[in-house]
Design a protein around this motif. Structure first.
Motif, PDB file in Angstrom:
ATOM      1  N   ASN A 106       0.812  -1.221   0.000  1.00  0.00           N
ATOM      2  CA  ASN A 106       0.000   0.000   0.000  1.00  0.00           C
ATOM      3  C   ASN A 106       0.840   1.263   0.000  1.00  0.00           C
ATOM      4  N   TRP A 107       2.049   1.207   0.538  1.00  0.00           N
ATOM      5  CA  TRP A 107       2.931   2.369   0.585  1.00  0.00           C
ATOM      6  C   TRP A 107       3.495   2.716  -0.799  1.00  0.00           C
ATOM      7  N   LEU A 108       3.371   1.792  -1.764  1.00  0.00           N
ATOM      8  CA  LEU A 108       3.990   1.966  -3.081  1.00  0.00           C
ATOM      9  C   LEU A 108       2.985   2.081  -4.218  1.00  0.00           C
ATOM     10  N   THR A 109       1.724   1.770  -3.997  1.00  0.00           N
ATOM     11  CA  THR A 109       0.791   1.591  -5.111  1.00  0.00           C
ATOM     12  C   THR A 109      -0.428   2.510  -5.060  1.00  0.00           C
ATOM     13  N   VAL A 110      -0.265   3.713  -4.575  1.00  0.00           N
ATOM     14  CA  VAL A 110      -1.382   4.660  -4.542  1.00  0.00           C
ATOM     15  C   VAL A 110      -1.785   5.039  -5.960  1.00  0.00           C
ATOM     16  N   TYR A 111      -0.799   5.368  -6.794  1.00  0.00           N
ATOM     17  CA  TYR A 111      -1.020   5.643  -8.219  1.00  0.00           C
ATOM     18  C   TYR A 111      -0.161   4.643  -8.992  1.00  0.00           C
ATOM     19  N   MET A 112      -0.801   3.662  -9.635  1.00  0.00           N
ATOM     20  CA  MET A 112      -0.038   2.592 -10.274  1.00  0.00           C
ATOM     21  C   MET A 112      -0.555   2.313 -11.677  1.00  0.00           C
ATOM     22  N   SER A 113       0.357   2.187 -12.624  1.00  0.00           N
ATOM     23  CA  SER A 113      -0.016   1.830 -13.989  1.00  0.00           C
ATOM     24  C   SER A 113      -0.688   0.468 -14.012  1.00  0.00           C
ATOM     25  N   SER A 114      -1.652   0.304 -14.906  1.00  0.00           N
ATOM     26  CA  SER A 114      -2.383  -0.958 -15.011  1.00  0.00           C
ATOM     27  C   SER A 114      -1.501  -2.103 -15.499  1.00  0.00           C
ATOM     28  N   GLY A 115      -0.328  -1.786 -16.054  1.00  0.00           N
ATOM     29  CA  GLY A 115       0.579  -2.819 -16.532  1.00  0.00           C
ATOM     30  C   GLY A 115       1.411  -3.458 -15.440  1.00  0.00           C
ATOM     31  N   LEU A 116       1.329  -2.913 -14.225  1.00  0.00           N
ATOM     32  CA  LEU A 116       2.088  -3.459 -13.105  1.00  0.00           C
ATOM     33  C   LEU A 116       1.220  -4.395 -12.263  1.00  0.00           C
ATOM     34  N   ARG A 117       1.881  -5.373 -11.655  1.00  0.00           N
ATOM     35  CA  ARG A 117       1.196  -6.321 -10.785  1.00  0.00           C
ATOM     36  C   ARG A 117       2.020  -6.471  -9.510  1.00  0.00           C
ATOM     37  N   ALA A 118       1.391  -6.207  -8.363  1.00  0.00           N
ATOM     38  CA  ALA A 118       2.066  -6.331  -7.070  1.00  0.00           C
ATOM     39  C   ALA A 118       1.670  -7.668  -6.448  1.00  0.00           C
ATOM     40  N   MET A 119       2.655  -8.562  -6.277  1.00  0.00           N
ATOM     41  CA  MET A 119       2.402  -9.909  -5.766  1.00  0.00           C
ATOM     42  C   MET A 119       2.826  -9.979  -4.298  1.00  0.00           C
ATOM     43  N   ASP A 138       4.547  -4.548 -22.231  1.00  0.00           N
ATOM     44  CA  ASP A 138       5.636  -3.803 -22.844  1.00  0.00           C
ATOM     45  C   ASP A 138       5.580  -2.354 -22.380  1.00  0.00           C
ATOM     46  N   GLY A 139       6.648  -1.623 -22.648  1.00  0.00           N
ATOM     47  CA  GLY A 139       6.654  -0.201 -22.372  1.00  0.00           C
ATOM     48  C   GLY A 139       6.942   0.141 -20.930  1.00  0.00           C
ATOM     49  N   ILE A 140       6.815   1.426 -20.619  1.00  0.00           N
ATOM     50  CA  ILE A 140       7.138   1.955 -19.293  1.00  0.00           C
ATOM     51  C   ILE A 140       5.916   1.906 -18.395  1.00  0.00           C
ATOM     52  N   GLN A 141       6.093   1.364 -17.196  1.00  0.00           N
ATOM     53  CA  GLN A 141       5.010   1.288 -16.212  1.00  0.00           C
ATOM     54  C   GLN A 141       5.544   1.815 -14.877  1.00  0.00           C
ATOM     55  N   ASN A 142       4.901   2.859 -14.362  1.00  0.00           N
ATOM     56  CA  ASN A 142       5.351   3.498 -13.123  1.00  0.00           C
ATOM     57  C   ASN A 142       4.330   3.324 -12.007  1.00  0.00           C
ATOM     58  N   THR A 143       4.821   3.352 -10.785  1.00  0.00           N
ATOM     59  CA  THR A 143       3.932   3.411  -9.635  1.00  0.00           C
ATOM     60  C   THR A 143       4.462   4.427  -8.639  1.00  0.00           C
ATOM     61  N   PHE A 144       3.540   5.157  -8.022  1.00  0.00           N
ATOM     62  CA  PHE A 144       3.887   6.156  -7.021  1.00  0.00           C
ATOM     63  C   PHE A 144       3.070   5.874  -5.768  1.00  0.00           C
ATOM     64  N   GLY A 145       3.735   5.878  -4.634  1.00  0.00           N
ATOM     65  CA  GLY A 145       3.090   5.466  -3.403  1.00  0.00           C
ATOM     66  C   GLY A 145       2.756   6.610  -2.473  1.00  0.00           C
ATOM     67  N   GLN A 146       2.825   6.299  -1.206  1.00  0.00           N
ATOM     68  CA  GLN A 146       2.541   7.294  -0.177  1.00  0.00           C
ATOM     69  C   GLN A 146       3.726   8.230   0.003  1.00  0.00           C
TER      70      GLN A 146
END
Length: 377
Positions: free
Chosen positions: A219-232, A243-251
């Protein structure tokens, strides 16, 4: 005065096949056998299969004679326990694919339908599905060439590599629902290598228990997360599955208060980064473009942003790093684990500085065994 509290989550693991020592607290051992006449162990690859399939132990090969599609499904990784095996596409009148197929109901999967696009496989016609190229390189796949499949049950990765070590990689969600698979389109033969490595049952049990019980907090990392990313959470991995660039911004630092964090750069096609971004409007920062120059971070392509060199160190796939934040003095240090290398940086304010990870191309970051937060009176 300040104090710190540490919450154990999950482990940093190496991405190399074979003997693996990791911070879960156990070493998982393997048994390697070499087959001779009539001795190749097909038990991991012998669950059920379509018509026209034959196994020849003395030659170490599986063949299909016929037209159309015939599929072979082996055991799950958890039951078959094969963590390394070699193969080559000996001959084909169509296409052969080999790898892993994920399903929660293997008994209902078709043995006569072309399923390669749904699997993690490399194919004799040079195609591959749901895999990335190691270091962004995509070697030719063809008949006759020897390949090795390696499965790391700790970092939950699978690789397909040629004799030069080049190849493809993918991520495994669950060793209990990922099955060895072989797909034939028209007649063909696959020959397996003499060496077969099996993980011991105790290792499978230990890893399964840990992955089931651990719940790494993202939760500290995925407040704003690209749909191409998956947090396991079960493996503490952040994966780019597109493919391409996928970013995530947290708290922000002021909300999460994490002051010590470690990670390992897993396989990645282009680059993966971990660090901070200092901005007054985090919601406006792009999720799908390269914004590394706005950050304070270390990346797996050996680039660093917003940092000053203390002792130079190479950042690449397989290296582990620890980020330590001086919360009271707006400073941060990135240290390469196991070395003297480190980099330092600063940020303007804990309330406008956010945790971030950025991945370009298919790839992953595996986070470490502890998260340390600061607690203020």
């Amino acid at each position: 005065t300040t104090s710190t509290s540490t919450a154990t989550a999950t482990a940093t693991a190496t991405v190399n096949p074979g003997m693996q020592v990791n911070s879960y607290g156990f070493t998982y051992s393997t048994t390697t056998t070499s087959s001779t006449s009539n001795s190749y162990n097909f038990s991991y690859f012998g669950n059920f299969y379509g018509s026209g399939i034959t196994y020849t132990g003395s030659l170490g090969q599986i063949a299909y004679v016929g037209t159309g599609v015939s599929n072979v499904f082996g055991q799950s990784i958890a039951i078959g326990r094969a963590t390394s095996f070699g193969f080559n596409f000996k001959s084909t009148q169509g296409v052969i694919c080999i790898g892993l197929y994920s399903t929660t109901s293997i008994s209902t999967v078709s043995v006569s339908e072309w399923l390669a696009p749904e699997a993690q496989v490399v194919c004799s016609d040079g195609t591959y599905y749901n895999l990335g190229g190691i270091d962004g390189y995509f070697p030719t796949i063809s008949t006759g060439a020897s390949w090795t499949v390696s499965i790391d049950i700790v970092s939950m990765t699978v690789t397909f590599t040629n004799k030069n070590g080049d190849g493809y990689f993918g991520f495994i969600n669950d060793i209990s629902t990922s099955y060895y698979c072989l797909f034939f389109k028209n007649s063909g033969t696959v020959r397996f290598g003499a060496s077969l490595t099996l993980a011991k049952q105790s290792a499978i049990n230990s890893v399964t228990t840990i992955h089931t019980s651990m719940n790494f907090p993202f939760n500290w990392l995925t407040v704003y997360m690209s749909s191409g990313l998956r947090a396991m959470s079960s493996t503490a991995t952040l994966q780019n599955i597109q493919d391409g660039i996928q970013n995530t911004f947290g708290q922000s630092l002021s909300v999460a208060k994490i002051i010590i964090l470690s990670w390992t750069f897993n396989y990645v096609e282009d680059y993966a980064c971990v660090g901070l971004i200092d901005t007054k409007n985090i919601a406006a920062v792009s999720l799908n473009t390269d914004v590394r120059n706005q950050g304070i971070m270390v990346c797996s392509d050996d680039t660093k942003y917003g940092l000053t060199t203390g002792v130079a160190a190479t950042a690449d796939v397989g290296t582990s790093w620890t980020m330590t934040i001086d919360y009271l003095h707006n400073a941060v240090t990135f240290a390469k684990n196991g070395t003297t290398g480190y980099y330092t940086g600063s940020f303007s304010d804990v309330s406008t500085t956010y945790y971030t990870s950025q991945i370009s191309g298919y790839g992953a970051i595996q986070f470490g065994s502890t998260i340390t937060r600061i607690t203020l009176p």
